[in-house]
Write an enzyme that holds these catalytic residues in place. Structure first.
Site, short mmCIF file in Angstrom:
data_model
loop_
_atom_site.label_atom_id
_atom_site.label_comp_id
_atom_site.label_asym_id
_atom_site.label_seq_id
_atom_site.Cartn_x
_atom_site.Cartn_y
_atom_site.Cartn_z
N TYR A 163 18.65 57.69 55.97
CA TYR A 163 19.26 58.21 57.18
C TYR A 163 19.88 59.34 57.04
O TYR A 163 20.77 59.68 55.94
CB TYR A 163 20.22 56.78 57.84
CG TYR A 163 20.99 57.20 58.78
CD1 TYR A 163 20.61 57.59 60.05
CD2 TYR A 163 22.34 57.34 58.97
CE1 TYR A 163 21.13 57.98 61.19
CE2 TYR A 163 23.34 57.69 59.72
CZ TYR A 163 22.51 58.11 61.32
OH TYR A 163 23.41 58.17 62.00
N ASP A 198 21.40 49.62 52.34
CA ASP A 198 21.36 49.61 54.02
C ASP A 198 20.56 48.55 54.54
O ASP A 198 19.24 48.56 54.37
CB ASP A 198 21.42 51.06 54.44
CG ASP A 198 21.61 51.29 55.91
OD1 ASP A 198 21.33 50.17 56.43
OD2 ASP A 198 21.63 52.17 56.34
N LYS A 214 23.18 48.55 65.72
CA LYS A 214 21.92 48.27 65.91
C LYS A 214 21.43 46.70 66.37
O LYS A 214 22.01 46.05 67.13
CB LYS A 214 20.97 48.91 64.71
CG LYS A 214 21.39 50.18 64.31
CD LYS A 214 21.38 51.50 65.34
CE LYS A 214 21.50 52.73 64.86
NZ LYS A 214 22.67 53.14 64.10
N ARG A 270 45.67 47.18 61.54
CA ARG A 270 44.88 47.86 60.60
C ARG A 270 44.45 47.11 59.34
O ARG A 270 43.32 46.91 58.75
CB ARG A 270 45.60 49.31 60.16
CG ARG A 270 44.49 49.84 59.16
CD ARG A 270 45.02 51.48 58.62
NE ARG A 270 46.41 51.39 58.77
CZ ARG A 270 47.25 51.31 57.57
NH1 ARG A 270 46.43 50.75 56.68
NH2 ARG A 270 48.48 51.41 57.48
#
Length: 397
Positions: free
Chosen positions: A103, A175, A200, A51
Site C-alpha cells: 500500500y 496487513d 475498510k 488515551r
C-alpha cells in the site's frame, strides 16, 4: 459444563461484549469521558485517562483480538497510525524485508520516514522465496507482508515467511485488511502482528477512519501497549462504536461481495478489451493454490488493466454504479486508480517497476446485484470499443 465454541459468524454477534452488564443494553455504551474519578489515593482504578484506556475502545480491542485468535487488540486513529506505531517496535540499526507492491501509505512510511530513524528496508517480491532469502541481512529484524497485495493481488506464502523469520528471530507483520479474520487468520499461521485498516471491510460503510492491531504474545502486547499509550494515536470512542457496529455484519457483507467479485473477475477475464485481471479467485492466478490453502476465500477486491490510460479514462467516464474514490471494502462498489490514489506516494518509476501501470484500475466489490454491475461494466466497455474503432478509422484515412 464444557464451553461451546461458536463459529466466526456467530462470534461477530455473540462475544464478551454482546450485552452491557450494567444495563442489559445490546449495544456497547459510548463512553465519552476523557478522565475518570479515582476513589483511592494510593491505588487507581482500571480507567484513569482516555488515551490510556477507554471502555468503548477497549470493547473493540477485545472483540478484534477474539476474532483474530489473538491475546490483545489495539485500536488506532487510522490504518496508517496502527502500522506506524507497530513499526516503532523496531530500533535504529534494524532492517525490514517488505513486500514490493505494498500500500502506498506503507511505502511512504518505510521509504521516507523510517530511514530517518535509522531503520533500513529492502522491497522484494514475496512470492519468490529465494528472493526473500537473498534480501535477508545480518540486521534483519522484521518481515512485512501484505497478502493479497495491493493492488496486484499477489499472494505470499505466510507460513514460509514466518519460518524464515523464526530462524533469525525476526518479527513478522501482516496487513490483513483485504481478507479480514473472516477469511484469513495470520496469527494461526505464525504471524506476530496483524494489522488492519478498519476503515475498510471491518467497518464497511465508508463512514469511519480506524486502524487495528492484534498480537498473540504477552511480551509483544506489553510493548505495543506501551507504544499505543506513548505515541497516542488512539481511536476515538464514536469511531470505535461505529467499527463495532460494522463488525456485526462483516460475514454477510464479505460473503456476498466475494461471490460478486468472482463473477465480475470471470466476466472481465473473458472480455476482449480487458488486458489482464488480478484476482486470486481465478484458477489461473499464479498463487491460486496457496490462497486456497491459507485463506477461506479470495476476498472481494480485484484489479484489471485496459489497453492504455486513455481507454481507462473512457471506461471511468461511462461506468455508472461504482463510485470512483479512494478506499475499499464498503457496501458500495468502489473503483480506485492506484497511480493517483492509493499509490500516489510511490514514484512512477517505482510503480512501473512493480507492474502498477497507468492502465490499471482496482475494484472493491460491494453489495449491488452482480448482474447489474456486469451490465454496467459491459456498457462502459462498449464506449471504450467505440472510441478505439474511431481512432483506428482515423489512422486509416
Amino acid at each position: 459444563m464444557a464451553r461451546v465454541e461458536y463459529s466466526f459468524q456467530t462470534k461477530l454477534l455473540h462475544n464478551q461484549h454482546k450485552v452491557d452488564p450494567a444495563t442489559g443494553a445490546v449495544s456497547v455504551p459510548i463512553q465519552h469521558a476523557s478522565t475518570f474519578h479515582q476513589s483511592d489515593f494510593d491505588q487507581f482504578g482500571k480507567y484513569d485517562y482516555g488515551r490510556s484506556l477507554n471502555p468503548t475502545r477497549e470493547a473493540l480491542e477485545d472483540v478484534i483480538a477474539e476474532l483474530e485468535g489473538g491475546l490483545k487488540g489495539f485500536a488506532f486513529s487510522s490504518g496508517m497510525a496502527a502500522i506506524s506505531t507497530a513499526f516503532l517496535l523496531l530500533s535504529a540499526g534494524d532492517h525490514i524485508v517488505i513486500t514490493e507492491d505494498v500500500y502506498g501509505g506503507t511505502f511512504r512510511m518505510v521509504a521516507q520516514v523510517l530511514p530517518r530513524l535509522g531503520i533500513d528496508h529492502t522491497f522484494v517480491d514475496m512470492t519468490d522465496l529465494d528472493a526473500v532469502k537473498q534480501a535477508i541481512q545480518p540486521n534483519t529484524k522484521a518481515f512485512y507482508m501484505e497478502t493479497p497485495s495491493n493492488p496486484l493481488m499477489k499472494v505470499t506464502d505466510i507460513r514460509a515467511i514466518c519460518e524464515l523469520a523464526k530462524e533469525i528471530d525476526a518479527i513478522t507483520y501482516l496487513d490483513n485488511t483485504f481478507l479480514t479474520p473472516a477469511l484469513q487468520k495470520p496469527l494461526a499461521l505464525g504471524v506476530d502482528v496483524v494489522l488492519h485498516s478498519a476503515t475498510k471491510f471491518l467497518s464497511g460503510h465508508s463512514d469511519v477512519v480506524a486502524g487495528l492491531a492484534v498480537v498473540k504474545d504477552e511480551e509483544l502486547a506489553s510493548r505495543l501497549g506501551f507504544l499505543q499509550n506513548g505515541f497516542g494515536a488512539i481511536l476515538g470512542v464514536q469511531d470505535a462504536w461505529l467499527v463495532l457496529r460494522g463488525l456485526k455484519t462483516l460475514h454477510v457483507r464479505l460473503e456476498q461481495s466475494q461471490k460478486s467479485a468472482l463473477k465480475l473477475a470471470e466476466f472481465l477475464d473473458a472480455h476482449p478489451l480487458v488486458e489482464k485481471v488480478y484476482y486470486p479467485g481465478l484458477a489461473r492466478h499464479p498463487q491460486y493454490q496457496i490462497q486456497k490453502e491459507q485463506a477461506g476465500g479470495p476476498g472481494a477486491v480485484l484489479s484489471f488493466e485496459l489497453a492504455n490510460e486513455d481507454a481507462l479514462r473512457t471506461f471511468l467516464a461511462n461506468v455508472k454504479i461504482p463510485v470512483f474514490a479512494v478506499s475499499l471494502g464498503a457496501v458500495e462498489s468502489i473503483l480506485s486508480y492506484p497511480a493517483k490514489m492509493s499509490h500516489a506516494a510511490m514514484p512512477q518509476a517505482e510503480r512501473e517497476k512493480r507492474g502498477i501501470k497507468n492502465s490499471l484500475i482496482r475494484l472493491s466489490v460491494g453489495l449491488e446485484n452482480s448482474d447489474d454491475l456486469i451490465k454496467d461494466f459491459s456498457q462502459a466497455l462498449e464506449f471504450v470499443y467505440d472510441k478505439q474503432l474511431v481512432l483506428q478509422q482515423g489512422e486509416l484515412q
